[in-house]
Design a protein around this motif. Sequence first.
Motif, mmCIF file in Angstrom:
data_model
loop_
_atom_site.group_PDB
_atom_site.id
_atom_site.type_symbol
_atom_site.label_atom_id
_atom_site.label_comp_id
_atom_site.label_asym_id
_atom_site.label_seq_id
_atom_site.Cartn_x
_atom_site.Cartn_y
_atom_site.Cartn_z
ATOM 1 N N ALA A 184 3.606 9.636 1.309
ATOM 2 C CA ALA A 184 2.991 8.374 1.696
ATOM 3 C C ALA A 184 1.482 8.574 1.635
ATOM 4 N N MET A 185 0.775 7.556 1.184
ATOM 5 C CA MET A 185 -0.673 7.664 1.001
ATOM 6 C C MET A 185 -1.387 6.608 1.839
ATOM 7 N N GLY A 186 -2.442 7.038 2.512
ATOM 8 C CA GLY A 186 -3.204 6.120 3.337
ATOM 9 C C GLY A 186 -4.681 6.128 2.981
ATOM 10 N N SER B 159 3.879 3.464 0.702
ATOM 11 C CA SER B 159 4.950 4.442 0.818
ATOM 12 C C SER B 159 5.089 5.250 -0.471
ATOM 13 N N TRP B 160 5.901 6.302 -0.395
ATOM 14 C CA TRP B 160 6.014 7.205 -1.541
ATOM 15 C C TRP B 160 6.632 6.521 -2.751
ATOM 16 N N THR B 161 7.446 5.514 -2.534
ATOM 17 C CA THR B 161 8.019 4.792 -3.671
ATOM 18 C C THR B 161 7.109 3.672 -4.153
ATOM 19 N N THR C 87 3.965 -1.455 1.675
ATOM 20 C CA THR C 87 2.531 -1.351 1.936
ATOM 21 C C THR C 87 2.236 -1.889 3.325
ATOM 22 N N TYR C 88 1.116 -1.482 3.859
ATOM 23 C CA TYR C 88 0.717 -1.941 5.185
ATOM 24 C C TYR C 88 -0.797 -1.972 5.232
ATOM 25 N N THR D 136 7.464 4.194 6.247
ATOM 26 C CA THR D 136 7.225 2.917 5.596
ATOM 27 C C THR D 136 6.672 1.932 6.617
ATOM 28 N N GLY D 137 6.173 0.837 6.126
ATOM 29 C CA GLY D 137 5.733 -0.245 6.991
ATOM 30 C C GLY D 137 4.660 0.160 7.980
#
Length: 125
Positions: free
Chosen positions: A32-34, A51-53, A57-58, A103-104
């Motif tokens: 996951a990337m932020g 998320s990794w897939t 997104t958030y 996620t989320g």
Amino acid sequence: VQLQASGGGLVQTGGSLRLSCVVSGRTFSSYAMGWFRQAPGKEREFVAAISWTGGSTYYADSVKNRFTVSRDNAKNTVYLQMNSLKPEDTAVYYCAADARPVTGQAMGVIEYKNWGQGTLVTVSS
């Protein structure tokens, strides 16, 4: 894992910039990337995550509908497209990675394990 952010610069109010963060050293697609930012004299704050897939997104409320996070797993790169920039968006922007399958909203509250150096975004009024 190493993260290298780029794309910052000086832009006028209402302008756009696209930040990039290239990840090396491990399997990028499993992270996951932020994106985070820290303005002068303020604490670091969450901006956006994916998320990794790429399926989740958030965003922080302050950037929703102006910023878009995306990723290209073939290029080991995550992007932050920033539109309608405001002076209050001025900050050093950091990318971060975490191997947990979040996620989320969870992507906005976890403590990311891996960080890149920042890239400075300055929005002039």
